[in-house]
Design a protein around this motif. Structure first.
Motif, mmCIF file in Angstrom:
data_model
loop_
_atom_site.group_PDB
_atom_site.id
_atom_site.type_symbol
_atom_site.label_atom_id
_atom_site.label_comp_id
_atom_site.label_asym_id
_atom_site.label_seq_id
_atom_site.Cartn_x
_atom_site.Cartn_y
_atom_site.Cartn_z
ATOM 1 N N VAL A 170 0.843 -1.198 0.000
ATOM 2 C CA VAL A 170 0.000 0.000 0.000
ATOM 3 C C VAL A 170 0.876 1.245 0.000
ATOM 4 O O VAL A 170 1.760 1.416 0.849
ATOM 5 C CB VAL A 170 -0.946 0.032 1.218
ATOM 6 N N ARG A 171 0.622 2.116 -0.974
ATOM 7 C CA ARG A 171 1.381 3.353 -1.127
ATOM 8 C C ARG A 171 0.498 4.561 -0.859
ATOM 9 O O ARG A 171 -0.694 4.566 -1.198
ATOM 10 C CB ARG A 171 1.942 3.437 -2.551
ATOM 11 N N VAL A 172 1.075 5.582 -0.246
ATOM 12 C CA VAL A 172 0.382 6.858 -0.065
ATOM 13 C C VAL A 172 0.667 7.700 -1.300
ATOM 14 O O VAL A 172 1.797 8.152 -1.505
ATOM 15 C CB VAL A 172 0.859 7.591 1.211
ATOM 16 N N GLU A 173 -0.345 7.908 -2.136
ATOM 17 C CA GLU A 173 -0.120 8.594 -3.407
ATOM 18 C C GLU A 173 -0.148 10.114 -3.277
ATOM 19 O O GLU A 173 0.700 10.813 -3.836
ATOM 20 C CB GLU A 173 -1.191 8.161 -4.420
ATOM 21 N N SER A 174 -1.119 10.639 -2.556
ATOM 22 C CA SER A 174 -1.301 12.082 -2.503
ATOM 23 C C SER A 174 -2.128 12.458 -1.283
ATOM 24 O O SER A 174 -2.722 11.594 -0.625
ATOM 25 C CB SER A 174 -1.994 12.586 -3.784
ATOM 26 N N ALA A 175 -2.170 13.752 -0.995
ATOM 27 C CA ALA A 175 -2.968 14.250 0.125
ATOM 28 C C ALA A 175 -3.515 15.626 -0.215
ATOM 29 O O ALA A 175 -2.803 16.466 -0.776
ATOM 30 C CB ALA A 175 -2.126 14.318 1.403
ATOM 31 N N THR A 176 -4.772 15.839 0.102
ATOM 32 C CA THR A 176 -5.404 17.149 -0.096
ATOM 33 C C THR A 176 -5.719 17.742 1.265
ATOM 34 O O THR A 176 -6.441 17.141 2.056
ATOM 35 C CB THR A 176 -6.689 17.024 -0.929
ATOM 36 N N ILE A 177 -5.155 18.912 1.514
ATOM 37 C CA ILE A 177 -5.293 19.552 2.820
ATOM 38 C C ILE A 177 -6.541 20.430 2.842
ATOM 39 O O ILE A 177 -6.782 21.222 1.928
ATOM 40 C CB ILE A 177 -4.041 20.395 3.140
ATOM 41 N N GLY A 178 -7.324 20.282 3.895
ATOM 42 C CA GLY A 178 -8.605 20.975 3.976
ATOM 43 C C GLY A 178 -8.515 22.415 4.451
ATOM 44 O O GLY A 178 -7.494 22.853 4.988
ATOM 45 N N LYS A 179 -9.595 23.134 4.241
ATOM 46 C CA LYS A 179 -9.774 24.478 4.768
ATOM 47 C C LYS A 179 -10.826 24.429 5.869
ATOM 48 O O LYS A 179 -11.711 23.581 5.860
ATOM 49 C CB LYS A 179 -10.255 25.440 3.679
ATOM 50 N N VAL A 180 -10.751 25.366 6.803
ATOM 51 C CA VAL A 180 -11.761 25.434 7.850
ATOM 52 C C VAL A 180 -13.045 26.010 7.261
ATOM 53 O O VAL A 180 -13.048 27.082 6.660
ATOM 54 C CB VAL A 180 -11.277 26.308 9.030
ATOM 55 N N ALA A 189 -16.088 18.223 4.280
ATOM 56 C CA ALA A 189 -15.841 17.054 3.439
ATOM 57 C C ALA A 189 -16.140 17.377 1.985
ATOM 58 O O ALA A 189 -15.390 16.987 1.070
ATOM 59 C CB ALA A 189 -16.704 15.885 3.912
ATOM 60 N N TYR A 190 -17.224 18.092 1.764
ATOM 61 C CA TYR A 190 -17.601 18.516 0.402
ATOM 62 C C TYR A 190 -16.480 19.339 -0.231
ATOM 63 O O TYR A 190 -16.063 19.086 -1.375
ATOM 64 C CB TYR A 190 -18.898 19.329 0.473
ATOM 65 N N ASP A 191 -15.957 20.312 0.499
ATOM 66 C CA ASP A 191 -14.931 21.198 -0.041
ATOM 67 C C ASP A 191 -13.647 20.432 -0.367
ATOM 68 O O ASP A 191 -13.039 20.641 -1.427
ATOM 69 C CB ASP A 191 -14.633 22.312 0.966
ATOM 70 N N THR A 192 -13.247 19.529 0.514
ATOM 71 C CA THR A 192 -12.003 18.791 0.292
ATOM 72 C C THR A 192 -12.130 17.788 -0.859
ATOM 73 O O THR A 192 -11.226 17.658 -1.689
ATOM 74 C CB THR A 192 -11.579 18.069 1.582
ATOM 75 N N ALA A 241 -10.919 12.299 6.262
ATOM 76 C CA ALA A 241 -11.272 12.351 7.683
ATOM 77 C C ALA A 241 -11.767 13.746 8.027
ATOM 78 O O ALA A 241 -11.162 14.750 7.656
ATOM 79 C CB ALA A 241 -10.061 11.993 8.533
ATOM 80 N N THR A 242 -12.886 13.809 8.740
ATOM 81 C CA THR A 242 -13.532 15.074 9.046
ATOM 82 C C THR A 242 -13.434 15.402 10.528
ATOM 83 O O THR A 242 -13.491 14.512 11.374
ATOM 84 C CB THR A 242 -15.018 15.021 8.654
ATOM 85 N N GLY A 243 -13.302 16.692 10.855
ATOM 86 C CA GLY A 243 -13.177 17.078 12.257
ATOM 87 C C GLY A 243 -13.934 18.353 12.585
ATOM 88 O O GLY A 243 -13.895 19.324 11.825
ATOM 89 N N ALA A 244 -14.636 18.349 13.719
ATOM 90 C CA ALA A 244 -15.336 19.536 14.220
ATOM 91 C C ALA A 244 -14.411 20.259 15.193
ATOM 92 O O ALA A 244 -14.049 19.711 16.238
ATOM 93 C CB ALA A 244 -16.635 19.141 14.902
ATOM 94 N N LEU A 245 -14.034 21.488 14.868
ATOM 95 C CA LEU A 245 -13.001 22.213 15.607
ATOM 96 C C LEU A 245 -13.575 23.089 16.711
ATOM 97 O O LEU A 245 -13.225 24.257 16.851
ATOM 98 C CB LEU A 245 -12.181 23.054 14.624
#
Length: 337
Positions: free
Chosen positions: A180-190, A209-212, A306-310
């Protein structure tokens, strides 16, 4: 590493998940994914004297299981990235003390599992570290005591509430080739759409989640059909249809490809309200079930968001709204491994 579009990191030098480890509580061990976890505890105290020590044990066990499967000693780990839901990330801090490993503490609420994985991949890809250990945890009773009411209080909850997953997941990253390889990552906005109900995390986190997901597909020039699975962290039965509707309005139909960890980890008849949540929700599902499916060839390309409530109890008491964030990581099955 190169930047794709506006917010996506593409790891040109391959980064692999060498091994993973999971440890969960009793309700999770009775769910449909029970056979994918390394350690299952029969009761919430996990053999400890209080809830906080129980959560610490869960993370310790997931880390130890991961290192054992990888055949790597803790002294060979160059960096430990971890976080949890407790004030000042005390679970991760105390586990890091035991590991005696260079440590960066991270917090993204329930998005911490992919936040640590994405950043860990950056360190390996850049050559700053050979082995990076990442972990996230949560415990139903510790989270209830901090964010809502102690479990002993017995307060009733609405159907929109989610049930914090008791567990921890860990992964070891390196350049050593694996399946299993980690190909890419998209960093979210608040993102903040004005939700202020602490008993409805799904509605608060769905816009993030929609935005990311939308940004990731645009950055990579892909559609939902390019993935075997697009899985969100813990939107539950409330946030899942909101996410799908928001993306559909912009022309992205993910319905056939989408699942939510909060709905995957429990049976529909378990007493979990609208589904699972917490840092451990996406961590144990990803490092358990999804990793197993990738290794066995049942999945080839997965986008984990992964989603988080800040929010914090103080902000809720001050009638603030609940901002949220989501981080996405693409996992690929490496052929020939």
């Amino acid at each position: 590493m190169s930047k794709m579009g506006s917010r996506t990191w593409y790891f040109e030098k391959p980064v692999y998940i060498q091994a993973t480890g999971t440890s969960v509580g009793p309700l999770e061990g009775e769910g449909p994914l029970k056979d994918t976890f390394d350690q299952i505890h029969a009761e919430l105290h996990c053999g400890e004297n209080n809830w906080e020590l129980a959560e610490r044990r869960l993370m310790t066990e997931s880390v130890n299981a991961c290192l054992k499967k990888a055949g790597v000693d803790k002294t060979d780990v160059n960096l430990f990235l971890a976080g949890d839901l407790l004030n000042q990330n005390v679970t991760a801090n105390y586990v890091a003390k035991q590991l005696e490993t260079p440590f960066l503490c991270m917090f993204g609420a329930c998005s911490t599992s992919m936040e640590t994985l994405a950043n860990g991949a950056v360190f390996v890809n850049s050559g700053y570290a050979d082995h990076v250990l990442v972990a996230a945890s949560s415990h139903n009773a510790t989270a209830e005591r901090q964010f809502r009411y102690p479990t002993e209080y017995g307060g009733q909850k609405p159907k929109t509430a989610t049930f914090t997953v008791t567990g921890s997941g860990a992964a070891l990253l390196s350049k050593q080739k694996s399946s299993v390889r980690v190909e890419s990552a998209t960093i979210g906005k608040v993102m903040d759409y004005g939700t202020n109900d602490p008993f409805d995390m799904g509605s608060a986190m769905a816009p993030a989640a929609y935005d990311t997901i939308k940004t990731h597909l645009q950055d990579m020039g892909r559609t939902a059909q390019d993935y075997d699975l697009i899985v969100t962290g813990d939107l539950s039965a409330v946030g899942t249809p909101i996410l799908r509707d928001m993306l559909a309005e912009d022309g992205y139909d993910i319905t056939e490809k989408h699942s939510d960890c909060g709905l995957m980890i429990y049976h529909s008849d378990q007493p979990v309200f609208s589904g699972g949540s917490g840092c451990a929700c996406s961590a144990v599902v990803t490092y358990g079930k999804i990793m197993e499916d990738l290794k066995q060839g049942r999945l080839t390309k997965v986008l984990v968001v992964a989603t988080g409530a800040l929010m914090s109890p103080t902000m809720i008491q001050q009638k603030e709204t609940i901002p949220a964030i989501a981080h996405g990581v693409v996992l690929l099955r490496e052929e020939g491994s």
